[in-house]
Design a protein around this motif. Sequence first.
Motif, PDB file in Angstrom:
ATOM      1  N   GLY A  99       0.796  -1.213  -0.143  1.00  0.00           N
ATOM      2  CA  GLY A  99      -0.343  -0.324  -0.064  1.00  0.00           C
ATOM      3  C   GLY A  99       0.653   1.720  -0.187  1.00  0.00           C
ATOM      4  O   GLY A  99       0.527   2.415   0.113  1.00  0.00           O
ATOM      5  N   HIS A 100       2.099   1.278   0.198  1.00  0.00           N
ATOM      6  CA  HIS A 100       2.771   2.721  -0.234  1.00  0.00           C
ATOM      7  C   HIS A 100       3.036   3.006  -1.160  1.00  0.00           C
ATOM      8  O   HIS A 100       2.833   4.124  -1.044  1.00  0.00           O
ATOM      9  CB  HIS A 100       4.282   1.449   0.459  1.00  0.00           C
ATOM     10  CG  HIS A 100       4.486   1.646   1.966  1.00  0.00           C
ATOM     11  ND1 HIS A 100       4.120   1.814   3.038  1.00  0.00           N
ATOM     12  CD2 HIS A 100       4.866   0.241   2.231  1.00  0.00           C
ATOM     13  CE1 HIS A 100       4.404   1.336   3.510  1.00  0.00           C
ATOM     14  NE2 HIS A 100       5.029  -0.061   2.944  1.00  0.00           N
ATOM     15  N   GLY A 101       2.627   2.488  -2.268  1.00  0.00           N
ATOM     16  CA  GLY A 101       2.593   3.284  -3.773  1.00  0.00           C
ATOM     17  C   GLY A 101       0.998   4.100  -3.355  1.00  0.00           C
ATOM     18  O   GLY A 101       0.984   5.174  -3.853  1.00  0.00           O
ATOM     19  N   ARG A 102       0.349   3.692  -2.876  1.00  0.00           N
ATOM     20  CA  ARG A 102      -1.200   4.575  -2.646  1.00  0.00           C
ATOM     21  C   ARG A 102      -0.869   5.364  -2.061  1.00  0.00           C
ATOM     22  O   ARG A 102      -0.984   6.580  -2.298  1.00  0.00           O
ATOM     23  CB  ARG A 102      -2.458   3.220  -2.418  1.00  0.00           C
ATOM     24  CG  ARG A 102      -3.507   3.752  -2.063  1.00  0.00           C
ATOM     25  CD  ARG A 102      -4.214   3.154  -1.529  1.00  0.00           C
ATOM     26  NE  ARG A 102      -4.780   1.704  -2.885  1.00  0.00           N
ATOM     27  CZ  ARG A 102      -5.609   1.980  -4.048  1.00  0.00           C
ATOM     28  NH1 ARG A 102      -6.276   3.442  -3.824  1.00  0.00           N
ATOM     29  NH2 ARG A 102      -5.397   1.385  -4.991  1.00  0.00           N
ATOM     30  N   THR A 103      -0.200   4.915  -0.909  1.00  0.00           N
ATOM     31  CA  THR A 103      -0.250   6.175   0.296  1.00  0.00           C
ATOM     32  C   THR A 103       0.956   7.662  -0.562  1.00  0.00           C
ATOM     33  O   THR A 103       0.806   8.797  -0.852  1.00  0.00           O
ATOM     34  CB  THR A 103       0.546   5.847   1.687  1.00  0.00           C
ATOM     35  OG1 THR A 103      -0.137   4.825   1.741  1.00  0.00           O
ATOM     36  CG2 THR A 103       1.936   7.260   1.846  1.00  0.00           C
ATOM     37  N   LEU A 104       2.057   7.119  -1.372  1.00  0.00           N
ATOM     38  CA  LEU A 104       2.907   8.251  -2.355  1.00  0.00           C
ATOM     39  C   LEU A 104       1.790   8.703  -2.920  1.00  0.00           C
ATOM     40  O   LEU A 104       1.700   9.870  -3.208  1.00  0.00           O
ATOM     41  CB  LEU A 104       3.983   7.659  -2.676  1.00  0.00           C
ATOM     42  CG  LEU A 104       5.156   7.243  -2.089  1.00  0.00           C
ATOM     43  CD1 LEU A 104       6.070   5.954  -2.772  1.00  0.00           C
ATOM     44  CD2 LEU A 104       5.974   8.108  -1.557  1.00  0.00           C
ATOM     45  N   MET A 105       0.745   7.873  -3.855  1.00  0.00           N
ATOM     46  CA  MET A 105       0.648   8.905  -4.675  1.00  0.00           C
ATOM     47  C   MET A 105      -0.892  10.051  -4.190  1.00  0.00           C
ATOM     48  O   MET A 105      -1.026  10.828  -4.663  1.00  0.00           O
ATOM     49  CB  MET A 105      -0.667   7.017  -6.445  1.00  0.00           C
ATOM     50  CG  MET A 105       0.011   6.663  -7.059  1.00  0.00           C
ATOM     51  SD  MET A 105       1.221   8.510  -8.362  1.00  0.00           S
ATOM     52  CE  MET A 105       0.325   9.287  -8.632  1.00  0.00           C
ATOM     53  N   LEU A 106      -1.461   9.116  -3.246  1.00  0.00           N
ATOM     54  CA  LEU A 106      -2.416  10.248  -2.357  1.00  0.00           C
ATOM     55  C   LEU A 106      -1.697  10.905  -2.071  1.00  0.00           C
ATOM     56  O   LEU A 106      -2.124  12.431  -1.255  1.00  0.00           O
ATOM     57  CB  LEU A 106      -3.298   9.673  -1.160  1.00  0.00           C
ATOM     58  CG  LEU A 106      -3.942   8.473  -1.826  1.00  0.00           C
ATOM     59  CD1 LEU A 106      -4.571   7.333  -0.628  1.00  0.00           C
ATOM     60  CD2 LEU A 106      -5.147   9.342  -2.670  1.00  0.00           C
ATOM     61  N   ALA A 107      -0.117  11.168  -1.647  1.00  0.00           N
ATOM     62  CA  ALA A 107       0.692  12.297  -0.967  1.00  0.00           C
ATOM     63  C   ALA A 107       0.792  13.953  -2.027  1.00  0.00           C
ATOM     64  O   ALA A 107       0.508  14.874  -2.162  1.00  0.00           O
ATOM     65  CB  ALA A 107       2.159  11.892  -0.653  1.00  0.00           C
ATOM     66  N   ALA A 108       0.768  12.916  -3.404  1.00  0.00           N
ATOM     67  CA  ALA A 108       1.096  13.757  -4.648  1.00  0.00           C
ATOM     68  C   ALA A 108      -0.450  14.352  -4.798  1.00  0.00           C
ATOM     69  O   ALA A 108      -0.249  14.875  -5.207  1.00  0.00           O
ATOM     70  CB  ALA A 108       1.616  12.753  -5.652  1.00  0.00           C
ATOM     71  N   GLU A 109      -1.393  13.319  -5.050  1.00  0.00           N
ATOM     72  CA  GLU A 109      -2.604  14.577  -5.028  1.00  0.00           C
ATOM     73  C   GLU A 109      -2.615  15.521  -4.033  1.00  0.00           C
ATOM     74  O   GLU A 109      -2.968  17.291  -4.326  1.00  0.00           O
ATOM     75  CB  GLU A 109      -3.270  13.763  -4.647  1.00  0.00           C
ATOM     76  CG  GLU A 109      -4.115  12.351  -5.958  1.00  0.00           C
ATOM     77  CD  GLU A 109      -4.595  11.592  -5.898  1.00  0.00           C
ATOM     78  OE1 GLU A 109      -5.604  11.717  -4.708  1.00  0.00           O
ATOM     79  OE2 GLU A 109      -3.948  10.796  -6.641  1.00  0.00           O
TER      80      GLU A 109
END
Length: 152
Positions: A99-109
């Motif tokens: 789930g770290h990729g999801r966390t990074l993308m949500l941080a990008a958003e």
Amino acid sequence: MTEAEYPAWRAQERAGYIADLLERGVTRQQAETKADSDYATLLPQGPDTPGALLRVLAHGGTDVGTLWVALRAGEPDAAEGGEAYVYAVEVTEEHRGRGHGRTLMLAAEHASLEHRARSLGLYVFGGNTPALRLYESLGYEPTEYQLYKPLL
């Protein structure tokens, strides 16, 4: 991302970028020249480049991923209706699938919204199925479809 973390991150990103270019038939010299030119243009001041958002994701005291988002045209605050772009999102191999990729993308958003960007774009290679699934699950839609065939 701190000034101290930047050189190692940049070296790793550069190596990955060159590898991607080599897979597409570019010569090593062309790939290295392009990588150096692109980084000089996109990150001329390293982590202090205006409009560059560089982040490190830590989990349980361990760095597990990195993120590079650029605000269009390098503007520190994207104008109303501006765009942000994910140049790199990377989770270390041993921490993938958690789930770290999801966390990074949500941080990008989140970071893009904080800078008033109204859209967030990214590029993903067609064969990167896990990334494609992640982006689709987050609501990203394709805007372009390119094909590639090596001739040699």
